[in-house]
Design a protein around this motif. Structure first.
Motif, PDB file in Angstrom:
ATOM      1  N   PHE A 255      34.399  47.011  35.449  1.00 46.51           N
ATOM      2  CA  PHE A 255      33.624  45.880  34.951  1.00 46.51           C
ATOM      3  C   PHE A 255      34.421  44.600  35.197  1.00 46.51           C
ATOM      4  O   PHE A 255      35.360  44.289  34.467  1.00 46.51           O
ATOM      5  N   VAL A 256      34.050  43.871  36.243  1.00 43.02           N
ATOM      6  CA  VAL A 256      34.763  42.668  36.648  1.00 43.02           C
ATOM      7  C   VAL A 256      33.817  41.475  36.531  1.00 43.02           C
ATOM      8  O   VAL A 256      32.653  41.553  36.915  1.00 43.02           O
ATOM      9  N   ARG A 257      34.347  40.369  36.038  1.00 43.81           N
ATOM     10  CA  ARG A 257      33.505  39.199  35.767  1.00 43.81           C
ATOM     11  C   ARG A 257      33.287  38.366  37.037  1.00 43.81           C
ATOM     12  O   ARG A 257      33.913  37.337  37.266  1.00 43.81           O
ATOM     13  N   MET A 274      29.528  41.162  25.908  1.00 44.45           N
ATOM     14  CA  MET A 274      29.896  42.147  26.927  1.00 44.45           C
ATOM     15  C   MET A 274      30.804  41.528  27.976  1.00 44.45           C
ATOM     16  O   MET A 274      31.766  42.138  28.429  1.00 44.45           O
ATOM     17  N   LEU A 275      30.515  40.298  28.342  1.00 43.61           N
ATOM     18  CA  LEU A 275      31.306  39.634  29.376  1.00 43.61           C
ATOM     19  C   LEU A 275      32.747  39.382  28.929  1.00 43.61           C
ATOM     20  O   LEU A 275      33.647  39.285  29.764  1.00 43.61           O
ATOM     21  N   GLU A 276      32.949  39.263  27.627  1.00 42.08           N
ATOM     22  CA  GLU A 276      34.302  39.051  27.125  1.00 42.08           C
ATOM     23  C   GLU A 276      35.216  40.231  27.475  1.00 42.08           C
ATOM     24  O   GLU A 276      36.433  40.070  27.585  1.00 42.08           O
ATOM     25  N   ALA A 277      34.610  41.405  27.647  1.00 41.52           N
ATOM     26  CA  ALA A 277      35.394  42.603  27.969  1.00 41.52           C
ATOM     27  C   ALA A 277      35.609  42.781  29.465  1.00 41.52           C
ATOM     28  O   ALA A 277      36.360  43.662  29.885  1.00 41.52           O
ATOM     29  N   ALA A 278      34.956  41.959  30.272  1.00 44.08           N
ATOM     30  CA  ALA A 278      35.071  42.101  31.723  1.00 44.08           C
ATOM     31  C   ALA A 278      36.434  41.618  32.213  1.00 44.08           C
ATOM     32  O   ALA A 278      37.001  40.661  31.689  1.00 44.08           O
TER      33      ALA A 278
END
Length: 329
Positions: A255-257, A274-278
Motif C-alpha cells: 500500500f503505497v501513497r 486509510m491513506l495515513e497508513a500508506a
C-alpha cells in the motif's frame, strides 16, 4: 518499518516469553544466560540485515531505463536515480509529463536525462525505447520495468470491469491488459538483454502482493503479476545456467501513497484514514533502487509485504480466510 526494527520487536517478544517461562520454572540462571544469548543473536542478525552493502556511489554514472515514469513510483524513482547521479531514460505515454520529469531530474543532479514518449503495449515503442538507450548511452546497467495500464481510463471503469468479469467476459480487454502488464515486460527484457549481458546489468520488475497472493476481483492483475514472477524467476535461472551475470529483482509492493491510490481510496468511506497508513512514495522508490543496486532477489516495499506474502504457506482454509477477511476490499 525497517527489517532491523521488525527483528528487534520479534526478539523482544521472544525474550519476554522466554523469561516468563523460565522464571516460572525457577531457573533464573538459565533465564539470564538464555536471554543474553537471544539478544546477542538478535543484534548480530539485525546488523546483518541492515548492512545490505549498498553503496550510493555505485549508481553514479550508471545508465538506467525506467518505464512508466509520468507519475507515481516510476516518477519518484527517476528523481531518486537523478539525485544519485545516474543517467536516465524514462518512458510513458504523456509527453508533456515526461518533459517535466526530465527537467526536474536534471535539476536534481542526473548526469543525463532523456525520454521516449510511447505506449509499451506496442512492440514498436518497446523497440524504440531500447534502441534510444543504446544510442544515448552505448550501454545499459539497469532496466526498471514499472509501467502499467489498460484500455480503460478511469479507476471506476477498471473496478467495474474487474468485479463483473464472470458475468460479461471481455476477452479483448483481457488480452489488452495482459499485453501491457505482462507481455510488454517480456518484450522489453528480451530487447535489452544483449546490452545487459555486456554490462553485467540488472532487471528490476515491478510486481505486487497480487503476484504472491490471489484475491477476489483480482483475476486480470493476478494473471499479469503471477506471470511476471514466474517468467523473471525463470529468466534469472536461465542467466545463472548460461553463466551470464545478469540479475533480476522482483518487487513485492504493498500500500503505497501514489496519486492513483489516493484517487481510488479517497472515494471509499474513511479513505483519508486509510491513506495515513500508506507508505510514502519516496521511501518506497529508494528501497527499490537500493534493492536493485544490491541485486536483491525479492524487494519488499514496504517491508510488511514480506510477512503477508508468506500467507500462502498456511493451510488452504486459513489462507482463504485471511485473504477474504483481512486483505480484501
Amino acid at each position: 518499518m525497517s527489517r532491523l526494527a521488525w527483528g528487534g520487536l520479534g526478539v523482544l517478544f521472544a525474550t519476554v516469553g522466554f523469561g516468563v517461562y523460565w522464571s516460572t520454572m525457577q531457573m533464573m540462571s538459565w533465564l539470564v544466560w538464555g536471554s543474553i544469548g537471544v539478544l546477542l543473536g538478535a543484534v548480530g542478525l539485525g546488523v546483518y540485515w541492515s548492512r545490505d552493502g549498498f553503496d550510493p556511489e555505485s549508481i553514479r554514472g550508471a545508465t538506467v531505463v525506467i518505464t512508466g515514469c509520468s507519475t507515481g513510483i516510476g516518477e519518484e524513482m527517476a528523481y531518486q536515480y537523478a539525485r544519485l547521479g545516474a543517467k536516465i531514460l524514462i518512458t510513458a505515454r504523456r509527453e508533456n509529463r515526461l518533459k517535466e520529469v526530465v527537467a526536474k531530474a536534471k535539476s536534481l543532479g542526473a548526469q543525463e536525462a532523456h525520454y521516449v514518449a510511447g505506449d509499451m503495449g506496442k512492440a514498436e515503442d518497446c523497440e524504440r525505447t531500447i534502441q534510444t538507450a543504446k544510442e544515448k548511452f552505448g550501454r545499459l546497467d539497469y532496466l526498471v520495468l514499472n509501467h502499467a495500464g489498460s484500455s480503460l481510463g478511469s479507476v471506476d471503469e477498471r473496478a467495474a470491469k474487474l468485479q463483473t468479469w464472470d458475468q460479461d467476459l471481455d476477452m479483448d480487454f483481457y488480452a489488452d491488459f495482459v499485453n501491457i502488464n505482462l507481455i510488454s515486460y517480456v518484450r522489453l527484457a528480451s530487447l535489452a538483454l544483449p546490452l545487459l549481458k555486456e554490462s553485467n546489468g540488472h532487471i528490476v520488475v515491478m510486481g505486487s502482493l497480487g503476484g504472491k497472493l490471489p484475491g477476489p476481483y483480482f483475476t486480470y492483475m493476478s494473471t499479469a503479476k503471477f506471470g511476471l514472477d514466474g517468467f523473471f524467476s525463470s529468466l534469472r535461472l536461465d542467466m545463472v545456467k548460461a553463466r551470464q551475470n545478469v540479475s533480476v529483482s522482483y518487487v513485492v509492493t504493498g500500500f503505497v501513497r501514489t496519486a492513483g491510490v489516493e484517487e481510488m481510496v479517497l472515494k471509499m468511506p474513511g479513505g483519508e484514514k486509510m491513506l495515513e497508513a500508506a507508505a510514502p512514495v519516496n521511501e518506497t522508490a529508494y528501497t527499490i533502487i537500493r534493492g536493485g543496486a544490491t541485486r536483491t532477489r525479492e524487494i519488499h516495499a514496504p517491508s510488511y509485504t514480506w510477512l503477508i506474502s508468506k500467507i500462502r504457506m498456511f493451510p488452504g482454509w486459513l489462507e482463504d480466510y485471511l485473504i477474504l477477511n483481512l486483505f480484501s476490499p
